[in-house]
Design an enzyme around this catalytic site. Structure first.
Site, PDB file in Angstrom:
ATOM      1  N   TYR A  22     -21.809 -10.917  41.497  1.00 58.07           N
ATOM      2  CA  TYR A  22     -21.983  -9.653  40.783  1.00 58.07           C
ATOM      3  C   TYR A  22     -21.406  -8.536  41.629  1.00 58.07           C
ATOM      4  CZ  TYR A  22     -24.041  -5.735  38.269  1.00 58.07           C
ATOM      5  OH  TYR A  22     -24.219  -4.570  37.558  1.00 58.07           O
ATOM      6  N   ASP A  82     -18.254  -8.299  49.545  1.00 61.30           N
ATOM      7  CA  ASP A  82     -19.148  -7.364  48.866  1.00 61.30           C
ATOM      8  C   ASP A  82     -20.523  -7.499  49.524  1.00 61.30           C
ATOM      9  OD1 ASP A  82     -20.741  -5.831  47.271  1.00 61.30           O
ATOM     10  OD2 ASP A  82     -20.053  -6.696  45.363  1.00 61.30           O
ATOM     11  N   LYS A 131     -26.628   0.218  48.134  1.00 62.20           N
ATOM     12  CA  LYS A 131     -28.062  -0.053  48.350  1.00 62.20           C
ATOM     13  C   LYS A 131     -28.578   0.524  49.677  1.00 62.20           C
ATOM     14  CE  LYS A 131     -28.154  -3.289  44.668  1.00 62.20           C
ATOM     15  NZ  LYS A 131     -27.308  -4.342  44.215  1.00 62.20           N
TER      16      LYS A 131
END
Ligand code: PLP
Length: 448
Positions: free
Chosen positions: A143, A235, A264
């Site tokens: 994702y 990522d 995040k």
């Protein structure tokens, strides 16, 4: 457990927001998500006043839990009170950039943006601009946010958009391969090597059950990209500053990617993303280079202050020892419970991430001796190795409906808030305690 206020709020929300939410995954909780009133250390209090042990932690950003330590709190308040933002640089952006460059081996320069999605969008544009090539290799089940180049499903021969609104002509430049499958990615490079701008990969699949890489897989990606003049993008929006501490997952695995995307934790709970890497590559971004990239809110002072103070606090205190220690305790306890009650299921995760995957097959109960003690690390010696999920397809074949429809709700009834489906990771924070872990293990014991 009372739901009246949550139900009433959701009822109102349905009239004015699609599905009643601002992020699709939040509606995965059925029949409706509970609303949160406030956080408290490792807990949340819902709109009806019920207290839950929170292992979702904002889906990843909250390394320190809901109560921010005094210096973090103070920096956020001070920065916000001085005026929200300016459209011209501030010192704290430089401080945070220096901090990241000092701790993450592959990062010499960095650009801050406002979300993980924006980071991966910009990273993909960057590698395409830097190489003059179009194709991007991604992992099935990986994702990278809600973006055109990665909302693609199928395999490398038949890639197709996984969302309405994405032209097939975009999707055809994306080549999805199964994680942990060296032959598959080798084949894609044999066929398309000269057209591949980069490989975009989470070093640990963390949005699809938590899947650890098998020995040698990330090394293979590094070698193939080098061989073909492609770029390797890690990522680390989830793993960054969570796995491997301040050095991130790349330092844990000893692989140096060309580009890293962050999000995040790096914003300390505020909207953030970042693209870091070798100076010569990052300088392809405008104004030094010709890859356009800009943002009104990028490098927002409040976000930068929250990120800097969070990471500084983690550097100067026992944050990683604490969260990783609780992680061991939690995953170890789960491993024991499963051996007794559900030997087919697999404990996954590392550092401060954990999950139980409801795998359908496993070794015979008597054959569990010598298994990974605190979460699957794809150890070939482990009796579970032939059964533990290696890629997204394996996770999808687990009992995902049982997890979502029965298990999740029963855990919530016992005051434990887990992520909304079988796929999303769960997170331990500095606000959690050993008692939270014990109570959670009791709940698993009753529920499984
Ligand atoms: C969360 C996530 C993203 C997207 O970040 P947003 O801030 O939600 O846009 C991208 N990549 C990974 C690995 C993520 O976990």
């Amino acid at each position: 457990m009372n739901d009246e206020r949550s139900r009433a709020l959701y009822d109102r929300a349905l009239s004015v927001m699609p599905g009643g939410v601002n992020s699709a995954v939040r509606a995965a909780i059925e029949p409706y998500p509970f609303f949160v009133q406030k956080g408290d250390a490792g807990h949340v209090i819902d709109a009806d006043g019920d207290r839950l042990i929170d292992w979702v932690m904002g889906l990843g950003p909250l390394l320190l839990g809901h109560d921010l330590p005094e210096p973090v709190q103070a920096a956020i308040q001070r920065t916000a009170s001085e005026g929200p933002m300016y459209g011209t640089p501030t010192e704290v952006e430089v401080d945070l950039a220096e901090f990241v460059a000092r701790h993450v081996p592959s990062v010499e320069k960095i650009r801050f943006v406002n979300s993980g999605t924006e980071a991966t969008v910009s990273a993909v544009r960057l590698v395409r601009g830097a190489t003059g090539r179009n194709k991007i290799v991604i992992m099935q089940g990986g994702y990278h946010g809600a973006q055109e180049s990665t909302l693609v499903e199928g395999d490398a021969d038949t890639p197709a958009p996984s969302s309405a609104g994405i032209p097939h002509d975009f999707a055809k430049h994306t080549l999805p391969v199964p994680f942990n499958d060296e032959a598959a990615v080798q084949e894609v490079f044999d066929e398309h090597g000269d057209d591949i701008a980069g490989v975009l990969v989470e070093p640990i699949l963390a949005n699809y059950g938590i899947v650890h890489p098998v020995d040698g897989y990330l090394e293979t990606l590094r070698e193939l990209t080098d061989e073909h003049g492609s770029l390797l993008i890690f990522d680390e929006v989830i793993t960054g500053f969570r796995v491997g501490g301040l050095g991130c997952a790349q330092s844990r695995f000893g692989i140096t990617p060309d580009i890293t995307t962050f999000g995040k934790i790096i914003g300390g709970g505020f909207p953030v993303g970042a693209i870091g890497g070798r100076a010569d590559l990052i300088e392809h971004f405008a104004p030094t280079g010709d890859v356009f990239q800009a943002g009104t809110f990028s490098g927002h002072p409040v976000t930068m202050a929250a990120g800097l103070e969070t990471l500084t606090f983690a550097a100067e205190n026992d944050v990683y020892d604490h969260v990783n220690g609780l992680g061991e305790q939690l995953r170890g306890g789960l491993t024991d419970i499963l051996a007794d009650q559900a030997p087919n299921y697999t404990v996954v995760g590392t550092d401060s991430m954990f999950k139980v995957i409801f795998t359908r097959d496993g070794p015979a109960r008597e054959g569990l001796e010598g298994q990974c003690e605190a979460g699957c690390t794809q150890n070939p010696e482990c009796p579970r190795f032939g059964f533990c999920p290696k890629n997204a397809g394996d996770v999808k074949r687990a009992e995902t409906e049982r997890w979502r429809r029965i298990f999740w709700g029963k855990m919530r009834e016992q005051g434990v808030f887990l992520s909304q489906n079988q796929f999303e990771s769960q997170f331990i924070s500095y606000g959690h305690t050993s008692e939270d872990v014990e109570r959670t293990l009791e709940a698993y014991k009753h529920t499984l």
